[in-house]
Design a protein around this motif. Sequence first.
Motif, PDB file in Angstrom:
ATOM      1  N   TYR A  24      -8.714  20.636 -53.105  1.00 48.63           N
ATOM      2  CA  TYR A  24      -7.285  20.797 -52.844  1.00 48.63           C
ATOM      3  C   TYR A  24      -6.965  20.226 -51.461  1.00 48.63           C
ATOM      4  O   TYR A  24      -7.686  20.472 -50.488  1.00 48.63           O
ATOM      5  N   SER A  25      -5.858  19.504 -51.368  1.00 48.57           N
ATOM      6  CA  SER A  25      -5.374  19.064 -50.057  1.00 48.57           C
ATOM      7  C   SER A  25      -4.685  20.227 -49.358  1.00 48.57           C
ATOM      8  O   SER A  25      -4.312  21.219 -50.000  1.00 48.57           O
ATOM      9  N   PRO A  26      -4.472  20.131 -48.033  1.00 48.31           N
ATOM     10  CA  PRO A  26      -3.576  21.080 -47.378  1.00 48.31           C
ATOM     11  C   PRO A  26      -2.157  20.905 -47.930  1.00 48.31           C
ATOM     12  O   PRO A  26      -1.847  19.907 -48.595  1.00 48.31           O
ATOM     13  N   VAL A  27      -1.303  21.867 -47.649  1.00 50.48           N
ATOM     14  CA  VAL A  27       0.100  21.748 -48.042  1.00 50.48           C
ATOM     15  C   VAL A  27       0.770  20.717 -47.134  1.00 50.48           C
ATOM     16  O   VAL A  27       0.676  20.793 -45.912  1.00 50.48           O
ATOM     17  N   ASP A  70      -7.734  13.682 -46.928  1.00 49.01           N
ATOM     18  CA  ASP A  70      -7.618  14.025 -45.515  1.00 49.01           C
ATOM     19  C   ASP A  70      -6.510  15.051 -45.316  1.00 49.01           C
ATOM     20  O   ASP A  70      -5.829  15.474 -46.266  1.00 49.01           O
ATOM     21  N   THR A  71      -6.313  15.478 -44.078  1.00 45.46           N
ATOM     22  CA  THR A  71      -5.389  16.567 -43.764  1.00 45.46           C
ATOM     23  C   THR A  71      -3.970  16.300 -44.244  1.00 45.46           C
ATOM     24  O   THR A  71      -3.263  17.222 -44.672  1.00 45.46           O
ATOM     25  N   SER A 111     -13.259  14.874 -41.410  1.00 47.02           N
ATOM     26  CA  SER A 111     -13.132  15.838 -40.322  1.00 47.02           C
ATOM     27  C   SER A 111     -11.692  16.332 -40.257  1.00 47.02           C
ATOM     28  O   SER A 111     -10.768  15.695 -40.786  1.00 47.02           O
ATOM     29  N   GLU A 112     -11.499  17.472 -39.604  1.00 49.50           N
ATOM     30  CA  GLU A 112     -10.156  18.050 -39.503  1.00 49.50           C
ATOM     31  C   GLU A 112      -9.177  17.107 -38.821  1.00 49.50           C
ATOM     32  O   GLU A 112      -8.011  17.018 -39.207  1.00 49.50           O
ATOM     33  N   ASP A 113      -9.655  16.348 -37.811  1.00 44.95           N
ATOM     34  CA  ASP A 113      -8.761  15.421 -37.116  1.00 44.95           C
ATOM     35  C   ASP A 113      -8.615  14.090 -37.858  1.00 44.95           C
ATOM     36  O   ASP A 113      -7.914  13.192 -37.383  1.00 44.95           O
ATOM     37  N   THR A 114      -9.279  13.951 -39.002  1.00 45.17           N
ATOM     38  CA  THR A 114      -9.222  12.801 -39.914  1.00 45.17           C
ATOM     39  C   THR A 114      -9.865  11.535 -39.359  1.00 45.17           C
ATOM     40  O   THR A 114      -9.828  10.493 -40.018  1.00 45.17           O
ATOM     41  N   VAL A 195     -14.487  24.709 -46.960  1.00 41.60           N
ATOM     42  CA  VAL A 195     -13.811  25.646 -46.082  1.00 41.60           C
ATOM     43  C   VAL A 195     -12.347  25.701 -46.491  1.00 41.60           C
ATOM     44  O   VAL A 195     -11.709  24.663 -46.691  1.00 41.60           O
ATOM     45  N   SER A 196     -11.805  26.916 -46.646  1.00 42.34           N
ATOM     46  CA  SER A 196     -10.402  27.047 -47.046  1.00 42.34           C
ATOM     47  C   SER A 196      -9.491  26.451 -45.982  1.00 42.34           C
ATOM     48  O   SER A 196      -9.845  26.348 -44.806  1.00 42.34           O
ATOM     49  N   GLN A 197      -8.298  26.065 -46.404  1.00 44.28           N
ATOM     50  CA  GLN A 197      -7.378  25.379 -45.494  1.00 44.28           C
ATOM     51  C   GLN A 197      -6.948  26.256 -44.320  1.00 44.28           C
ATOM     52  O   GLN A 197      -6.633  25.735 -43.250  1.00 44.28           O
ATOM     53  N   ASP A 198      -6.965  27.582 -44.494  1.00 41.93           N
ATOM     54  CA  ASP A 198      -6.608  28.456 -43.373  1.00 41.93           C
ATOM     55  C   ASP A 198      -7.819  28.809 -42.513  1.00 41.93           C
ATOM     56  O   ASP A 198      -7.707  29.544 -41.535  1.00 41.93           O
TER      57      ASP A 198
END
Length: 270
Positions: A24-27, A70-71, A111-114, A195-198
């Motif tokens: 799943y992507s982030p919202v 990605d994010t 990565s979180e920062d893409t 890892v969950s988006q939150d």
Amino acid sequence: MDKKKVAVPLVCHGHSRPVVDLFYSPVTPDGFFLISASKDSSPMLRNGETGDWIGTFEGHKGAVWSCCLDTNALRAASGSADFSAKLWDALTGDELQSFEHKHIVRACAFSEDTHLLLTGGFEKILRIFDLNRPDAPPREVDNSPGSIRTVAWLHSDQTILSSCADIGGVRLWDIRSGKIVQTLETKSPVTSAEVSQDGRYITTADGSTVKFWDANHFGLVKSYDMPCNVESASLEPKFGNKFVAGGEDMWIHVFDFHTGEQIVFNQTRK
């Protein structure tokens, strides 16, 4: 005849072989999305709420074992049995980059920062590619105890999660030292870890079980037995109240996060 409610999967037909990875992507301002990988070599992008097909990424020449967004859900990545990891434009479906490996790629993660793409596979090597310099050699961490099945980032890209294809457990790596600092124990090899988006949970699939772990203290929070062997599981990012799981039956099933019960859609049979 009496009509009876039946539990049916999220409508994600289209894959011709088993689903092996879900993400799943982030919202985003445009909603959220679900990408699926299959042994049929064609990752598919879907609406995260309805499961409606949006597009297919075409270009791999072997089974696709891993996929992610990605994010911002603007780029996708995939890892394949054709010895490559590919970077895609998620809006157009165009291939942006192909990172060649020496063996099958079983896992990939932004990565979180893409800015970075993490890969792993049969070579037992974690590779970190700088997407701002895609032609530069990747950083390599080469002391995995087995063939790598899954990878993910944690704690603002300071920790890497990985699992092995033939050894149980999820290993947590310190990115600075390149060493394993903790292991989450499972009976079977973990085929999916995210890892969950939150940032609250680590979701894992091993055998026919889906588990949720505390992402900060690493205790087991929930464990659910699934109706069949599961290759992948992902927690819905908008409300966190349901999760999807897919595997050998080629369907994507939806379950209640709090109870583990399969969600019954509004379909009847006589």
